[in-house]
Enzyme design. Structure first.
Site, PDB file in Angstrom:
ATOM      1  N   LYS A  61      -5.404  -3.123  -3.047  1.00  0.00           N
ATOM      2  CA  LYS A  61      -4.386  -2.165  -2.586  1.00  0.00           C
ATOM      3  C   LYS A  61      -5.055  -1.143  -1.681  1.00  0.00           C
ATOM      4  O   LYS A  61      -6.197  -0.734  -1.921  1.00  0.00           O
ATOM      5  CB  LYS A  61      -3.731  -1.468  -3.780  1.00  0.00           C
ATOM      6  CG  LYS A  61      -2.765  -2.375  -4.535  1.00  0.00           C
ATOM      7  CD  LYS A  61      -2.291  -1.754  -5.815  1.00  0.00           C
ATOM      8  CE  LYS A  61      -1.180  -0.745  -5.610  1.00  0.00           C
ATOM      9  NZ  LYS A  61      -0.726  -0.156  -6.893  1.00  0.00           N
TER      10      LYS A  61
HETATM   11  O1  G3P Z   1       1.757   1.802  -9.162  1.00  0.00           O
HETATM   12  C1  G3P Z   1       2.552   2.974  -9.329  1.00  0.00           C
HETATM   13  C2  G3P Z   1       3.805   2.902  -8.517  1.00  0.00           C
HETATM   14  O2  G3P Z   1       4.597   1.889  -9.054  1.00  0.00           O
HETATM   15  C3  G3P Z   1       4.470   4.241  -8.478  1.00  0.00           C
HETATM   16  O3  G3P Z   1       5.171   4.502  -9.635  1.00  0.00           O
HETATM   17  O4  G3P Z   1       6.253   5.875 -11.343  1.00  0.00           O
HETATM   18  O5  G3P Z   1       4.417   6.845 -10.001  1.00  0.00           O
HETATM   19  O6  G3P Z   1       6.630   6.435  -8.965  1.00  0.00           O
HETATM   20  P1  G3P Z   1       5.660   6.008  -9.978  1.00  0.00           P
END
Ligand code: G3P
Length: 212
Positions: A84
């Protein structure tokens, strides 16, 4: 389509993989930091837990150091690694360089223009932050529709990330995402429906099956 668990927590990941339909693990620097343990050892454990992909996000800040970091991750995870990358000029440059030898996934994508650049840089995936987009900017599902539209003839797949409910998960696929990464609690809600449970209870109570 593949569904991944978005976590770096060993216990959650074991339970998720035990469900039998999870294709791998996505992590990010915040999820890894939350575990408070040595990242190289943790990644090694994740690689042992799954036969699928393990997404690891580079944190270095120069071209040379990012390539070196990707190579260290490759030593640990071998062909399970998906790198990533931040969606910056530097991240996309590293993506162009790495994507000829390892799968790459620019992450935290918030615009169709970024998706186009990722595609040109050879990304196998882009991670679109659906719920965050809805909360911070525009309708995240519409963002997926727009991105899917511009990637129609591209080999780059949309991985919908930042998903907070089964409803958002199915809407993401309907909008054009090819894969999902879900946090543990959302993932465990995916197979639940109160009416299904009612039917299962009735089969158990009133039904008949093959004798032992
Ligand atoms: O890998 C994390 C991504 O899915 C972001 O998730 O919950 O931080 O918006 P969030």
């Amino acid at each position: 389509m593949s569904i991944y668990i978005d976590s770096a927590n060993i216990e959650e990941i074991k339970q998720a993989l035990d469900l039998g339909w999870i294709s791998g693990i996505t992590t990010n620097p915040l999820l890894l930091a939350k575990e408070g343990t040595e990242v190289s050892a943790l990644l090694k454990d994740l690689g042992h837990l799954t036969s699928g992909s393990v997404f690891y996000q580079l944190i270095s800040e120069t071209f040379k150091e990012m390539i070196e970091e990707a190579d260290r991750a490759l030593d640990i995870l071998e062909d399970k690694l998906v790198v990533k990358l931040p969606p910056t000029d530097l991240g996309f440059k590293v993506c162009s360089q790495l994507s000829t030898r390892v799968s790459c996934c620019p992450t935290a994508i918030y615009s169709p223009a970024q998706a186009l650049v990722a595609s040109e840089a050879g990304a196998q995936f882009i991670a679109v932050y659906v719920n965050r987009a809805t909360r911070l900017m525009v309708d995240g599902i519409q963002l997926l529709v727009d991105i899917a539209d511009v990637l129609t003839n591209s080999p780059t797949d949309i991985l919908a990330a930042s998903i907070k409910s089964p409803d958002e998960a199915f809407q993401s696929i309907r909008a054009g995402a090819k894969h999902l990464t879900l946090p543990f609690d959302t993932l465990t809600q995916m197979s639940d429906h109160p009416l299904s449970q009612e039917a299962v209870d009735q089969f158990k109570r009133d039904g008949a099956g093959l004798e032992k």
